[in-house]
Design an enzyme around this catalytic site. Structure first.
Site, PDB file in Angstrom:
ATOM      1  N   ASN A   8      19.619   0.483 -42.729  1.00  0.00           N
ATOM      2  CA  ASN A   8      18.858  -0.789 -42.135  1.00  0.00           C
ATOM      3  C   ASN A   8      18.502  -0.289 -40.772  1.00  0.00           C
ATOM      4  O   ASN A   8      19.424  -0.382 -39.661  1.00  0.00           O
ATOM      5  CB  ASN A   8      20.174  -2.239 -41.859  1.00  0.00           C
ATOM      6  CG  ASN A   8      19.192  -3.309 -41.375  1.00  0.00           C
ATOM      7  OD1 ASN A   8      18.119  -3.262 -41.010  1.00  0.00           O
ATOM      8  ND2 ASN A   8      20.098  -4.282 -40.909  1.00  0.00           N
ATOM      9  N   HIS A  96      21.028 -11.732 -42.329  1.00  0.00           N
ATOM     10  CA  HIS A  96      21.751 -10.937 -41.352  1.00  0.00           C
ATOM     11  C   HIS A  96      22.197 -11.470 -40.230  1.00  0.00           C
ATOM     12  O   HIS A  96      21.493 -12.713 -39.842  1.00  0.00           O
ATOM     13  CB  HIS A  96      20.930  -9.848 -41.065  1.00  0.00           C
ATOM     14  CG  HIS A  96      21.575  -8.580 -40.439  1.00  0.00           C
ATOM     15  ND1 HIS A  96      22.129  -8.583 -38.902  1.00  0.00           N
ATOM     16  CD2 HIS A  96      22.013  -7.597 -40.888  1.00  0.00           C
ATOM     17  CE1 HIS A  96      22.792  -7.535 -38.686  1.00  0.00           C
ATOM     18  NE2 HIS A  96      22.676  -6.968 -39.773  1.00  0.00           N
ATOM     19  N   GLU A 166      29.633  -8.114 -43.407  1.00  0.00           N
ATOM     20  CA  GLU A 166      29.308  -7.586 -42.084  1.00  0.00           C
ATOM     21  C   GLU A 166      30.011  -8.290 -41.023  1.00  0.00           C
ATOM     22  O   GLU A 166      29.705  -9.335 -40.484  1.00  0.00           O
ATOM     23  CB  GLU A 166      27.925  -7.198 -41.860  1.00  0.00           C
ATOM     24  CG  GLU A 166      27.412  -6.411 -42.903  1.00  0.00           C
ATOM     25  CD  GLU A 166      25.893  -5.934 -42.220  1.00  0.00           C
ATOM     26  OE1 GLU A 166      25.806  -4.758 -42.096  1.00  0.00           O
ATOM     27  OE2 GLU A 166      24.984  -6.577 -41.777  1.00  0.00           O
ATOM     28  N   GLY A 172      27.623  -2.643 -34.391  1.00  0.00           N
ATOM     29  CA  GLY A 172      27.106  -1.771 -33.331  1.00  0.00           C
ATOM     30  C   GLY A 172      28.365  -1.690 -32.116  1.00  0.00           C
ATOM     31  O   GLY A 172      27.912  -1.626 -30.886  1.00  0.00           O
ATOM     32  N   SER A 209      29.270  -0.609 -38.083  1.00  0.00           N
ATOM     33  CA  SER A 209      29.772   0.643 -37.492  1.00  0.00           C
ATOM     34  C   SER A 209      30.160   1.640 -38.677  1.00  0.00           C
ATOM     35  O   SER A 209      31.345   2.590 -38.375  1.00  0.00           O
ATOM     36  CB  SER A 209      31.081   0.489 -36.607  1.00  0.00           C
ATOM     37  OG  SER A 209      30.573  -0.342 -35.409  1.00  0.00           O
TER      38      SER A 209
HETATM   39  P1  13P Z   1      25.887  -0.848 -37.164  1.00  0.00           P
HETATM   40  O1  13P Z   1      26.000   0.150 -38.301  1.00  0.00           O
HETATM   41  O2  13P Z   1      25.122  -0.164 -36.226  1.00  0.00           O
HETATM   42  O3  13P Z   1      27.009  -1.185 -36.869  1.00  0.00           O
HETATM   43  O4  13P Z   1      25.090  -2.270 -37.872  1.00  0.00           O
HETATM   44  C1  13P Z   1      25.401  -2.488 -38.922  1.00  0.00           C
HETATM   45  C2  13P Z   1      24.260  -3.276 -39.659  1.00  0.00           C
HETATM   46  O5  13P Z   1      24.221  -4.624 -38.837  1.00  0.00           O
HETATM   47  C3  13P Z   1      23.699  -3.337 -40.885  1.00  0.00           C
HETATM   48  O6  13P Z   1      23.327  -4.050 -41.364  1.00  0.00           O
END
Ligand code: 13P
Length: 245
Positions: A8, A96, A166, A172, A209
């Site tokens: 993504n 999301h 998620e 992040g 992450s």
């Molecule tokens: P990160 O891998 O940067 O934590 O983001 C995850 C995400 O939101 C994927 O849709």
């Protein structure tokens, strides 16, 4: 079936980066595979599908959002599932947490998006996940169950469904849930679908992450059918190392 590994890119990348990265992905045995999915900003899907065709590449393309309005009409700035289908979009991310938070997406609009996507025979990647305080209050099971219930209102028929767990506190942040925490929620999702949508073939992903360091442990959990990768998908070396799990 091989596990689904989805990049993504969020609101990142340029045409130059797409030309560069897609030519790398077309050459690697780890990424030139329909189970590797690139969710690029919607504006880049046309050029990406042209590059993909030119290279004869096998990876799949996904959109990051779709209009809640169907087909065509007077909805300035919107892009419909019909339009995205014409660009070779195989999957579509819906719900999301970043969109739920920053764009105030509601359950009603998410439901329309899912229906429009299914009507175009694009597979939705429906995202759910709890914020930190809900996890800490131990109310996350009810919270997630509630987010899943929207699927019971879908009008279009569907066989395939992808659901991504998620947790917002893992996106992040570099904080990754334990294997037990991931497995617990993925089992809950599978039990929900088995009970209420028994006809659906479900693929369940973890996201938050994911990196080259933790991908192998996460992807080898039996409940995990794939991962949704944000930051670590922006550099081909990092993303390929995840795909070699
Ligand atoms: P990160 O891998 O940067 O934590 O983001 C995850 C995400 O939101 C994927 O849709």
């Amino acid at each position: 079936m091989s596990k689904l590994i989805i990049a993504n890119w969020k609101m990142n990348g340029s045409i130059e980066q797409i030309e560069h990265d897609l030519s790398i992905y077309a050459k690697s045995i780890y990424t030139n595979n329909p189970s590797v999915v690139l969710a690029l900003p919607n504006i880049y899907l046309y050029i990406a599908s042209q590059i993909k065709n030119k290279l004869g590449a096998k990876f799949s393309l996904a959109a990051q959002d779709v209009s809640e309005f169907a087909n065509y009409g007077a909805y300035t700035g919107e892009v419909s599932a019909t339009m995205l289908k014409g660009l070779g979009t195989k999957y579509l991310i819906i719900g999301h947490s970043e969109r739920r938070t920053y764009l105030n997406e509601t359950d009603d609009s998410l439901l329309n998006k899912i229906d429009n996507t299914l009507n175009e025979k694009i597979t939705p990647i429906f995202c759910i996940g709890e914020p930190k305080d809900i996890r800490e209050n131990a109310k996350y099971i009810d919270f997630l169950q509630n987010q899943l219930e929207i699927l019971l209102k879908v009008k279009s028929s569907f066989d395939n469904l992808v659901i991504a767990y998620e947790p917002i506190w893992a996106i992040g942040t570099g904080v990754v849930p334990t294997s037990e925490q991931i497995s617990e929620v993925l089992k809950l999702i599978k039990a929900f679908v088995q009970n209420y949508l028994p006809h659906a073939k479900i693929t369940v992903l973890y996201g938050g992450s994911v990196s080259g360091v933790n991908a192998s442990e996460i992807l080898n959990l039996p409940e995990v059918n794939g991962v949704l990768v944000g930051g670590a998908s922006l550099k081909p070396d990092n993303f390929i190392s995840i795909c070699t799990y």
